[in-house]
Design a protein around this motif. Sequence first.
Motif, PDB file in Angstrom:
ATOM      1  N   ARG A  12      18.575  30.810  46.641  1.00  0.00           N
ATOM      2  CA  ARG A  12      17.886  31.277  47.851  1.00  0.00           C
ATOM      3  C   ARG A  12      16.436  30.817  47.867  1.00  0.00           C
ATOM      4  O   ARG A  12      15.940  30.296  48.871  1.00  0.00           O
ATOM      5  CB  ARG A  12      17.948  32.807  47.943  1.00  0.00           C
ATOM      6  CG  ARG A  12      17.225  33.368  49.162  1.00  0.00           C
ATOM      7  CD  ARG A  12      17.243  34.881  49.192  1.00  0.00           C
ATOM      8  NE  ARG A  12      16.667  35.502  48.023  1.00  0.00           N
ATOM      9  CZ  ARG A  12      15.351  35.643  47.803  1.00  0.00           C
ATOM     10  NH1 ARG A  12      14.478  35.174  48.678  1.00  0.00           N
ATOM     11  NH2 ARG A  12      14.913  36.239  46.714  1.00  0.00           N
ATOM     12  N   GLN A  19      15.956  37.175  51.786  1.00  0.00           N
ATOM     13  CA  GLN A  19      17.230  37.846  51.549  1.00  0.00           C
ATOM     14  C   GLN A  19      17.907  38.175  52.873  1.00  0.00           C
ATOM     15  O   GLN A  19      19.131  38.065  52.993  1.00  0.00           O
ATOM     16  CB  GLN A  19      17.021  39.110  50.717  1.00  0.00           C
ATOM     17  CG  GLN A  19      16.644  38.832  49.283  1.00  0.00           C
ATOM     18  CD  GLN A  19      16.468  40.093  48.466  1.00  0.00           C
ATOM     19  OE1 GLN A  19      16.379  41.206  48.994  1.00  0.00           O
ATOM     20  NE2 GLN A  19      16.396  39.932  47.147  1.00  0.00           N
ATOM     21  N   ALA A  23      21.657  37.186  53.995  1.00  0.00           N
ATOM     22  CA  ALA A  23      22.539  38.303  54.336  1.00  0.00           C
ATOM     23  C   ALA A  23      23.202  38.098  55.691  1.00  0.00           C
ATOM     24  O   ALA A  23      24.404  38.329  55.850  1.00  0.00           O
ATOM     25  CB  ALA A  23      21.759  39.614  54.319  1.00  0.00           C
ATOM     26  N   TYR A  33      22.638  42.554  50.355  1.00  0.00           N
ATOM     27  CA  TYR A  33      22.392  41.281  49.658  1.00  0.00           C
ATOM     28  C   TYR A  33      21.354  41.475  48.551  1.00  0.00           C
ATOM     29  O   TYR A  33      21.498  40.921  47.463  1.00  0.00           O
ATOM     30  CB  TYR A  33      21.934  40.175  50.616  1.00  0.00           C
ATOM     31  CG  TYR A  33      21.694  38.896  49.853  1.00  0.00           C
ATOM     32  CD1 TYR A  33      22.751  38.090  49.469  1.00  0.00           C
ATOM     33  CD2 TYR A  33      20.410  38.539  49.441  1.00  0.00           C
ATOM     34  CE1 TYR A  33      22.547  36.951  48.711  1.00  0.00           C
ATOM     35  CE2 TYR A  33      20.191  37.406  48.684  1.00  0.00           C
ATOM     36  CZ  TYR A  33      21.261  36.610  48.323  1.00  0.00           C
ATOM     37  OH  TYR A  33      21.057  35.504  47.551  1.00  0.00           O
ATOM     38  N   TYR A  36      22.852  42.397  45.414  1.00  0.00           N
ATOM     39  CA  TYR A  36      23.505  41.291  44.693  1.00  0.00           C
ATOM     40  C   TYR A  36      22.505  40.624  43.742  1.00  0.00           C
ATOM     41  O   TYR A  36      22.844  40.268  42.624  1.00  0.00           O
ATOM     42  CB  TYR A  36      24.041  40.230  45.645  1.00  0.00           C
ATOM     43  CG  TYR A  36      25.102  40.664  46.623  1.00  0.00           C
ATOM     44  CD1 TYR A  36      25.837  41.825  46.446  1.00  0.00           C
ATOM     45  CD2 TYR A  36      25.376  39.883  47.730  1.00  0.00           C
ATOM     46  CE1 TYR A  36      26.823  42.200  47.361  1.00  0.00           C
ATOM     47  CE2 TYR A  36      26.357  40.240  48.644  1.00  0.00           C
ATOM     48  CZ  TYR A  36      27.071  41.398  48.460  1.00  0.00           C
ATOM     49  OH  TYR A  36      28.035  41.763  49.365  1.00  0.00           O
ATOM     50  N   PRO A  43      29.142  41.021  44.744  1.00  0.00           N
ATOM     51  CA  PRO A  43      29.718  40.596  46.022  1.00  0.00           C
ATOM     52  C   PRO A  43      31.234  40.466  45.931  1.00  0.00           C
ATOM     53  O   PRO A  43      31.779  40.197  44.863  1.00  0.00           O
ATOM     54  CB  PRO A  43      29.075  39.233  46.283  1.00  0.00           C
ATOM     55  CG  PRO A  43      28.248  38.900  45.106  1.00  0.00           C
ATOM     56  CD  PRO A  43      28.281  40.029  44.146  1.00  0.00           C
ATOM     57  N   LEU A  51      28.823  32.346  49.947  1.00  0.00           N
ATOM     58  CA  LEU A  51      27.546  31.996  49.327  1.00  0.00           C
ATOM     59  C   LEU A  51      27.603  30.611  48.687  1.00  0.00           C
ATOM     60  O   LEU A  51      26.676  29.818  48.817  1.00  0.00           O
ATOM     61  CB  LEU A  51      27.150  33.057  48.297  1.00  0.00           C
ATOM     62  CG  LEU A  51      26.704  34.388  48.883  1.00  0.00           C
ATOM     63  CD1 LEU A  51      26.779  35.498  47.841  1.00  0.00           C
ATOM     64  CD2 LEU A  51      25.298  34.265  49.455  1.00  0.00           C
TER      65      LEU A  51
END
Length: 111
Positions: A12, A19, A23, A33, A36, A43, A51
Amino acid sequence: MSILSERLRKCREEKKLTQAQVASVIGVSSDGYGHYETSRRTPSPEAIAKLADYFDTTTDYLLGRSDQRHRIVTVAAHTDDMEGLSPEAQEEVMQYIEFIKQKYEIGKKKK
């Protein structure tokens, strides 16, 4: 922190995303998210697949089952169809296959 949460955060951040942005792509709440990335929640398999697709990586990489980050493209060339071609023609076919592989950089490792 788990390998999954570390790799999600790393992917990310490399894309310079929040985030909330990630998400929304996978259809979970921002808080969900965030959990996670902090290992508070795992997840679902469907979310992991989304993802991996979004980050252009593999589920095995995200889950820590592999350090190979990018998908490997496998190309099969069936040369049994060359029966009846002269040796020179067969060589041309093989050269063409090599040309296409080089053109599309198949087999080269991404950095």
